[in-house]
Write a protein that holds these residues in place. Structure first.
Motif, PDB file in Angstrom:
ATOM      1  N   THR A 113       0.818  -1.219   0.000  1.00 32.82           N
ATOM      2  CA  THR A 113       0.000   0.000   0.000  1.00 32.82           C
ATOM      3  C   THR A 113       0.852   1.271   0.000  1.00 32.82           C
ATOM      4  O   THR A 113       0.317   2.374   0.101  1.00 32.82           O
ATOM      5  N   SER A 114       2.167   1.135  -0.138  1.00 34.17           N
ATOM      6  CA  SER A 114       3.042   2.314  -0.154  1.00 34.17           C
ATOM      7  C   SER A 114       2.779   3.155  -1.397  1.00 34.17           C
ATOM      8  O   SER A 114       2.611   2.634  -2.496  1.00 34.17           O
ATOM      9  N   GLN A 115       2.744   4.492  -1.191  1.00 34.84           N
ATOM     10  CA  GLN A 115       2.615   5.379  -2.361  1.00 34.84           C
ATOM     11  C   GLN A 115       3.949   5.533  -3.075  1.00 34.84           C
ATOM     12  O   GLN A 115       4.018   6.148  -4.122  1.00 34.84           O
ATOM     13  N   TYR A 116       5.020   5.067  -2.431  1.00 35.61           N
ATOM     14  CA  TYR A 116       6.360   5.327  -2.953  1.00 35.61           C
ATOM     15  C   TYR A 116       6.967   4.036  -3.495  1.00 35.61           C
ATOM     16  O   TYR A 116       6.674   2.945  -2.998  1.00 35.61           O
ATOM     17  N   SER A 117       7.800   4.178  -4.495  1.00 35.06           N
ATOM     18  CA  SER A 117       8.423   3.007  -5.097  1.00 35.06           C
ATOM     19  C   SER A 117       9.294   2.299  -4.067  1.00 35.06           C
ATOM     20  O   SER A 117      10.022   2.923  -3.304  1.00 35.06           O
ATOM     21  N   MET A 118       9.224   0.976  -4.046  1.00 37.41           N
ATOM     22  CA  MET A 118      10.038   0.186  -3.117  1.00 37.41           C
ATOM     23  C   MET A 118      11.304  -0.320  -3.820  1.00 37.41           C
ATOM     24  O   MET A 118      12.146  -0.927  -3.187  1.00 37.41           O
ATOM     25  N   GLU A 119      11.406  -0.089  -5.120  1.00 41.51           N
ATOM     26  CA  GLU A 119      12.624  -0.448  -5.855  1.00 41.51           C
ATOM     27  C   GLU A 119      13.122   0.822  -6.515  1.00 41.51           C
ATOM     28  O   GLU A 119      12.479   1.340  -7.429  1.00 41.51           O
ATOM     29  N   ARG A 120      14.240   1.335  -6.039  1.00 42.90           N
ATOM     30  CA  ARG A 120      14.704   2.637  -6.476  1.00 42.90           C
ATOM     31  C   ARG A 120      16.113   2.562  -7.044  1.00 42.90           C
ATOM     32  O   ARG A 120      16.854   1.643  -6.748  1.00 42.90           O
ATOM     33  N   LYS A 121      16.440   3.534  -7.877  1.00 38.06           N
ATOM     34  CA  LYS A 121      17.830   3.701  -8.331  1.00 38.06           C
ATOM     35  C   LYS A 121      18.338   4.973  -7.667  1.00 38.06           C
ATOM     36  O   LYS A 121      18.082   6.080  -8.139  1.00 38.06           O
ATOM     37  N   ALA A 122      19.012   4.773  -6.558  1.00 37.10           N
ATOM     38  CA  ALA A 122      19.377   5.877  -5.682  1.00 37.10           C
ATOM     39  C   ALA A 122      20.660   6.573  -6.127  1.00 37.10           C
ATOM     40  O   ALA A 122      21.499   5.994  -6.828  1.00 37.10           O
ATOM     41  N   THR A 123      20.766   7.846  -5.716  1.00 31.15           N
ATOM     42  CA  THR A 123      22.010   8.613  -5.890  1.00 31.15           C
ATOM     43  C   THR A 123      22.408   9.159  -4.519  1.00 31.15           C
ATOM     44  O   THR A 123      21.651   9.902  -3.891  1.00 31.15           O
ATOM     45  N   TYR A 124      23.587   8.755  -4.061  1.00 27.75           N
ATOM     46  CA  TYR A 124      24.124   9.251  -2.801  1.00 27.75           C
ATOM     47  C   TYR A 124      25.435   9.974  -3.113  1.00 27.75           C
ATOM     48  O   TYR A 124      26.207   9.520  -3.956  1.00 27.75           O
ATOM     49  N   VAL A 125      25.695  11.083  -2.428  1.00 31.59           N
ATOM     50  CA  VAL A 125      26.994  11.737  -2.547  1.00 31.59           C
ATOM     51  C   VAL A 125      27.684  11.674  -1.185  1.00 31.59           C
ATOM     52  O   VAL A 125      27.087  12.050  -0.164  1.00 31.59           O
ATOM     53  N   PHE A 126      28.921  11.163  -1.185  1.00 28.35           N
ATOM     54  CA  PHE A 126      29.751  11.127   0.019  1.00 28.35           C
ATOM     55  C   PHE A 126      30.921  12.088  -0.168  1.00 28.35           C
ATOM     56  O   PHE A 126      31.444  12.245  -1.282  1.00 28.35           O
ATOM     57  N   ARG A 127      31.322  12.708   0.928  1.00 30.02           N
ATOM     58  CA  ARG A 127      32.452  13.629   0.904  1.00 30.02           C
ATOM     59  C   ARG A 127      33.399  13.254   2.038  1.00 30.02           C
ATOM     60  O   ARG A 127      32.954  12.896   3.126  1.00 30.02           O
ATOM     61  N   ASN A 128      34.690  13.325   1.736  1.00 29.38           N
ATOM     62  CA  ASN A 128      35.699  13.019   2.749  1.00 29.38           C
ATOM     63  C   ASN A 128      36.234  14.319   3.339  1.00 29.38           C
ATOM     64  O   ASN A 128      36.765  15.170   2.630  1.00 29.38           O
ATOM     65  N   THR A 129      36.040  14.476   4.641  1.00 29.96           N
ATOM     66  CA  THR A 129      36.570  15.650   5.344  1.00 29.96           C
ATOM     67  C   THR A 129      37.444  15.153   6.483  1.00 29.96           C
ATOM     68  O   THR A 129      37.003  14.332   7.295  1.00 29.96           O
ATOM     69  N   ASN A 130      38.679  15.598   6.494  1.00 28.35           N
ATOM     70  CA  ASN A 130      39.636  15.191   7.534  1.00 28.35           C
ATOM     71  C   ASN A 130      39.715  13.664   7.670  1.00 28.35           C
ATOM     72  O   ASN A 130      39.735  13.128   8.774  1.00 28.35           O
ATOM     73  N   GLY A 131      39.715  12.989   6.525  1.00 28.77           N
ATOM     74  CA  GLY A 131      39.905  11.538   6.523  1.00 28.77           C
ATOM     75  C   GLY A 131      38.650  10.727   6.794  1.00 28.77           C
ATOM     76  O   GLY A 131      38.707   9.493   6.846  1.00 28.77           O
TER      77      GLY A 131
END
Lengths: 128, 128
Positions: free
Chosen positions: B94-112
């Motif tokens: 009953t979710s209005q949102y897709s349960m199978e997604r193609k996600a985009t995450y951005v990670f940043r390295n600060t001080n290691g």
């Protein structure tokens, strides 16, 4: 929407159309990565310039990129840009690559200057 | 593939499953942005925690995220992650949102230290 980054993308598209590849490199960080095609990365300015020369030749020096709908997710000094990217070219009918893409670009601000660090016009389609 | 970031994503998924939201916040930068749903951003740790509590309630405290195929594009201190994200929940039908997604995450390295700065599980589908 970060208007400064939007303008940078417009100017980069114009540089591609006019094949001003040295000008184009000014939009990228030294450690930028361009996804040339699925499975092939160009890393750093020299490799990115070389890739754009080859892409221009592939499209018979007629490639015209334009951006359609654009969404920016800005987090401090980092922006994820999602953009409908349309490519036109004289030989577009025979291109092996999609001419209508949902691109993902990452921009980073260093010392007050926004630069493209990841240029992936293929977006999440790389997962297909 | 950056194995450190891959492990961080696994641990974050585990924290979501176990509803350990304070632990979950350790994976985000202070200025991180989470796309809660199309058109709704949570900005900063307090807002992100609040959003995850609401997401957990929406899925009747049964949400289980897992990552499928994953691609990372690493450029210096920045990584764009493209990931098949699967969501399971007792009430997924009953979710209005897709349960199978193609996600985009951005990670940043600060001080290691690598931290998530953009968490957009909807990927380029925000353009649709």
């Amino acid at each position: 929407m970060n208007e400064e980054v939007k303008l940078l993308i417009e100017k980069a598209d114009q540089a591609i159309r006019e094949e001003r590849f040295d000008d184009l490199l000014n939009f990228y960080s030294d450690d930028a990565v361009l996804i040339v095609k699925p499975g092939l990365e160009a890393r750093g300015k020299a490799a990115i310039k070389d890739a754009f020369i080859k892409i221009a030749a592939y499209f018979k020096n007629s490639v015209v990129p334009t951006q359609g709908k654009m969404i920016m997710i800005e987090a401090g000094d980092t922006i994820l840009v999602l953009s409908q990217t349309l490519l036109d070219a004289d030989n577009k009918e025979t291109s092996q690559y999609s001419m209508e893409r949902k691109a993902t670009y990452v921009f980073r601000n260093t010392n007050g200057k926004w630069l493209c660090v990841v240029d992936n016009s293929y977006g999440t389609s790389l997962l297909d």
